[in-house]
Motif scaffolding. Structure first.
Motif, short mmCIF file in Angstrom:
data_model
loop_
_atom_site.label_atom_id
_atom_site.label_comp_id
_atom_site.label_asym_id
_atom_site.label_seq_id
_atom_site.Cartn_x
_atom_site.Cartn_y
_atom_site.Cartn_z
N TYR A 87 -33.87 -42.13 -21.17
CA TYR A 87 -32.38 -41.08 -20.24
C TYR A 87 -32.28 -40.84 -18.69
N CYS A 88 -33.44 -40.81 -18.28
CA CYS A 88 -33.83 -40.06 -17.11
C CYS A 88 -33.47 -41.27 -15.97
N ARG A 93 -32.26 -40.16 -12.30
CA ARG A 93 -33.29 -39.57 -12.65
C ARG A 93 -34.59 -39.69 -12.70
N ASP A 96 -38.06 -38.03 -11.94
CA ASP A 96 -37.87 -36.78 -12.76
C ASP A 96 -39.76 -37.60 -14.03
N VAL A 97 -39.27 -38.02 -13.92
CA VAL A 97 -40.53 -39.38 -14.60
C VAL A 97 -42.35 -39.43 -14.00
N LEU A 148 -36.29 -32.08 -17.63
CA LEU A 148 -36.54 -33.46 -17.72
C LEU A 148 -38.70 -33.19 -17.90
N CYS A 152 -41.20 -34.25 -20.75
CA CYS A 152 -41.67 -35.08 -20.20
C CYS A 152 -43.75 -35.44 -20.72
#
Length: 296
Positions: A87-88, A93, A96-97, A148, A152
């Motif tokens: 999704y990220c 995004r 964010d990961v 997120l 994760c």
């Protein structure tokens, strides 16, 4: 570089570049991509069980209610982790990961403290505190908590804790995790296609249709390389090499035009500082332990 560390480094490089693969499927529903990842990961791991001579061990593990329960929990956690990651990437995004995997070792320390009663050194407490301050920075500066990234990173830390309790080989656990999640994934794929899913609607066709089964291979390959290399790799070196993964993800995110705002920059700076303290402290501890062993 020796074979073991080279395999571990290669696995981290592949994990770091994996967002590029998921970006190719960014216009496909994230849940559908996730379901395909589960199903085709199962296909790859099942096909390779004979190569590992692990078929009998896998069958025995499936007869253990305790292991099935633990692997079901692992399956839920890793599927959730995969879903957040996909999704990220599709939502632009990737940063964010990257943040998630920078803070993952520190979250793993806290999970070890809570779940296994592991003691934390003052340096580890300091690292966790600095990282926590960094994670809180976006909320204070921009009113947005990096939920997120935390979800994760935390899901992967909890996944590692459950796998530690199970204590079975990686090729068997990967097979069991995906096997237990596959019925849900297959049901979702069938439901989606009946209602005009990506394949039925023609959204995914031609060469892009090959990307869905390839999801199983790109999932399994780095896991296999890591498992093969970690046996001959010092854990300290592995811990340092691990940061290749989120660093590459950070670069990939920037390559795709994501903006590193002031709030996220503060977060990354805090996490980098916490990581440096963590690594230096670990190196000193290992040096003292080696010196003590030589004196005995």
């Amino acid at each position: 570089m020796k074979r073991g560390p080279l395999l571990v480094l290669t696995s981290y490089i592949l994990w770091g570049l994996l967002p590029i693969f998921w970006k190719l499927l960014a216009d496909v529903d994230s849940f559908y991509t996730l379901a395909c990842r589960v199903v085709f990961s199962l296909a790859v791991s099942a096909a390779l069980l004979p190569a590992f001579r692990a078929g009998g061990k896998a069958a025995a593990a499936l007869r253990s209610g305790r292991l099935v329960g633990l692997m079901f929990c692992c399956g839920v956690l890793i599927t959730f982790n995969w879903g957040v990651l996909i999704y990220c990437v599709s939502a632009g995004r990737v940063l964010d990961v990257s943040l998630a995997y920078y803070i993952n070792p520190l979250l793993a320390i806290l999970v070890g403290f809570v779940c296994f009663g592991e003691r934390l050194t003052p340096a580890q407490w300091a690292s966790c505190a600095i990282a926590a301050a960094g994670v809180a920075a976006p909320m204070l500066m921009a009113g947005e908590f990096p939920v997120l990234a935390v979800l994760c990173g935390l899901s992967f830390a909890l996944y590692g804790a459950v796998k530690k309790r199970a204590d079975i080989p990686g090729e068997i656990s990967t097979f069991m995790e995906t096997l237990l999640m596959a019925p849900f994934a297959l049901a979702f794929i069938a439901f989606s296609e009946i209602n005009g899913g990506p394949v039925a609607s023609g959204l995914v066709s031609g060469w892009r249709l090959l990307l869905l089964p390839a999801a199983g291979l790109v999932t399994f390959l780095p896991v296999y390389l890591y498992s093969a290399g970690i046996r001959d790799t010092d854990m300290g070196l592995s811990g340092v090499l691990m940061y290749v993964n989120p660093t590459l993800q950070l670069l990939v995110g920037l390559l795709y035009g994501e903006r590193l705002g002031a709030d996220m920059l503060v977060t990354f700076c805090c996490v980098w500082a916490a990581t440096a303290i963590y690594l230096i402290s670990g190196a000193k501890s290992r040096k003292k332990a080696a010196e003590a062993a030589m004196e005995e």
